[in-house]
Design a protein around this motif. Structure first.
Motif, mmCIF file in Angstrom:
data_model
loop_
_atom_site.group_PDB
_atom_site.id
_atom_site.type_symbol
_atom_site.label_atom_id
_atom_site.label_comp_id
_atom_site.label_asym_id
_atom_site.label_seq_id
_atom_site.Cartn_x
_atom_site.Cartn_y
_atom_site.Cartn_z
ATOM 1 N N MET A 30 4.127 2.520 -1.490
ATOM 2 C CA MET A 30 3.734 3.574 -2.408
ATOM 3 C C MET A 30 2.381 4.050 -1.901
ATOM 4 O O MET A 30 1.375 3.354 -2.019
ATOM 5 N N VAL A 31 2.381 5.214 -1.266
ATOM 6 C CA VAL A 31 1.150 5.796 -0.760
ATOM 7 C C VAL A 31 0.601 6.659 -1.886
ATOM 8 O O VAL A 31 1.256 7.608 -2.332
ATOM 9 N N LEU A 32 -0.580 6.284 -2.351
ATOM 10 C CA LEU A 32 -1.155 6.886 -3.555
ATOM 11 C C LEU A 32 -2.475 7.572 -3.242
ATOM 12 O O LEU A 32 -3.244 7.082 -2.398
ATOM 13 N N THR A 33 -2.741 8.681 -3.932
ATOM 14 C CA THR A 33 -4.086 9.248 -3.796
ATOM 15 C C THR A 33 -5.078 8.178 -4.252
ATOM 16 O O THR A 33 -4.765 7.320 -5.099
ATOM 17 N N ARG A 34 -6.260 8.221 -3.695
ATOM 18 C CA ARG A 34 -7.275 7.220 -4.061
ATOM 19 C C ARG A 34 -7.540 7.259 -5.575
ATOM 20 O O ARG A 34 -7.689 6.218 -6.202
ATOM 21 N N GLN A 35 -7.572 8.467 -6.146
ATOM 22 C CA GLN A 35 -7.841 8.596 -7.576
ATOM 23 C C GLN A 35 -6.718 7.951 -8.402
ATOM 24 O O GLN A 35 -6.989 7.287 -9.412
ATOM 25 N N ALA B 200 7.574 9.607 10.755
ATOM 26 C CA ALA B 200 7.591 9.527 12.222
ATOM 27 C C ALA B 200 7.865 8.102 12.694
ATOM 28 O O ALA B 200 8.389 7.891 13.794
ATOM 29 N N LEU B 201 7.530 7.111 11.861
ATOM 30 C CA LEU B 201 7.808 5.709 12.184
ATOM 31 C C LEU B 201 9.236 5.303 11.815
ATOM 32 O O LEU B 201 9.624 4.166 12.034
ATOM 33 N N GLY B 202 9.996 6.217 11.225
ATOM 34 C CA GLY B 202 11.389 5.932 10.879
ATOM 35 C C GLY B 202 11.652 5.709 9.411
ATOM 36 O O GLY B 202 12.787 5.481 9.011
ATOM 37 N N ALA B 203 10.622 5.774 8.582
ATOM 38 C CA ALA B 203 10.806 5.614 7.143
ATOM 39 C C ALA B 203 11.340 6.921 6.551
ATOM 40 O O ALA B 203 11.319 7.966 7.195
ATOM 41 N N THR C 176 8.203 10.519 -5.913
ATOM 42 C CA THR C 176 7.163 11.196 -5.147
ATOM 43 C C THR C 176 6.710 12.429 -5.914
ATOM 44 O O THR C 176 7.536 13.207 -6.395
ATOM 45 N N ASP C 177 5.388 12.576 -6.048
ATOM 46 C CA ASP C 177 4.818 13.757 -6.694
ATOM 47 C C ASP C 177 3.458 14.030 -6.071
ATOM 48 O O ASP C 177 3.173 13.564 -4.967
ATOM 49 N N GLU C 178 2.595 14.747 -6.766
ATOM 50 C CA GLU C 178 1.279 15.082 -6.219
ATOM 51 C C GLU C 178 0.331 13.886 -6.170
ATOM 52 O O GLU C 178 -0.709 13.949 -5.514
ATOM 53 N N ASN C 179 0.667 12.785 -6.843
ATOM 54 C CA ASN C 179 -0.177 11.589 -6.864
ATOM 55 C C ASN C 179 0.296 10.471 -5.954
ATOM 56 O O ASN C 179 -0.493 9.608 -5.581
ATOM 57 N N ALA C 180 1.588 10.468 -5.638
ATOM 58 C CA ALA C 180 2.153 9.327 -4.913
ATOM 59 C C ALA C 180 3.363 9.751 -4.094
ATOM 60 O O ALA C 180 4.053 10.709 -4.438
ATOM 61 N N ALA C 181 3.607 8.985 -3.036
ATOM 62 C CA ALA C 181 4.814 9.172 -2.232
ATOM 63 C C ALA C 181 5.462 7.810 -2.045
ATOM 64 O O ALA C 181 4.785 6.836 -1.696
ATOM 65 N N CYS C 182 6.760 7.739 -2.301
ATOM 66 C CA CYS C 182 7.508 6.502 -2.119
ATOM 67 C C CYS C 182 8.091 6.510 -0.705
ATOM 68 O O CYS C 182 8.995 7.285 -0.394
ATOM 69 N N ILE C 183 7.554 5.635 0.140
ATOM 70 C CA ILE C 183 7.957 5.528 1.537
ATOM 71 C C ILE C 183 8.954 4.382 1.645
ATOM 72 O O ILE C 183 8.641 3.245 1.295
#
Length: 144
Positions: free
Chosen positions: A49-54, A23-26, A33-40
């Motif tokens: 790299m938005v990562l699950t806390r675990q 929504a911010l344009g990224a 990107t998988d179930e643990n991380a997303a590459c923004i």
């Protein structure tokens, strides 16, 4: 090769984070990107790299903080105008972000903070090009 910046951020909900940052344009690089991380992807040089806390915990022996209650970093992005700052904020607020404080107007610089849904702090700012070149004191002295 140009230098690239990768910022790792904790997330409690990857799908929500992906929706917020797009929504911010990224964009999302699905190759990383998988179930643990997303590459923004913000640009060819700037990535989150938005990562699950675990998953983020596997990168460090230190405790991963909860960004909803603790601040570790504040990441700032420039914009081309005050209006661009405001439109980015509007998009972020509409996508589930929050504004933790009032806009800051220093005359030479205008900035606003946006927290993503997890509480990670992003700043968006516009600085007058003359202030960036000369420094804020010289700019303010000339434009008072």
């Amino acid at each position: 090769m140009s230098q690239q910046v990768f910022v790792n951020l904790p997330s409690s909900d990857l799908e929500r984070s992906k929706a917020f940052y797009t929504a911010l344009g990224a964009t999302i690089n699905e190759n990383f990107t998988d179930e643990n991380a997303a590459c923004i992807v913000f640009s060819d040089e700037i990535y989150f790299m938005v990562l699950t806390r675990q998953y983020l915990q596997t990168f460090t022996t230190k405790e991963v903080i909860d960004p909803a209650t603790h601040a570790q970093t504040s990441i700032a992005f420039t914009r081309d105008s005050r209006e661009d700052v405001d439109s980015t904020m509007s998009a972020g607020l509409a996508a589930g972000g929050s504004e933790p404080r009032e806009p800051q107007d220093y005359g030479f610089m205008y900035s606003r903070d946006l927290e993503d849904p997890d509480g990670n702090i992003l700043g968006f700012l516009y600085m007058a090009p003359e202030a960036a070149a000369k420094g804020p004191e010289a700019y303010l002295a000339e434009n008072s």
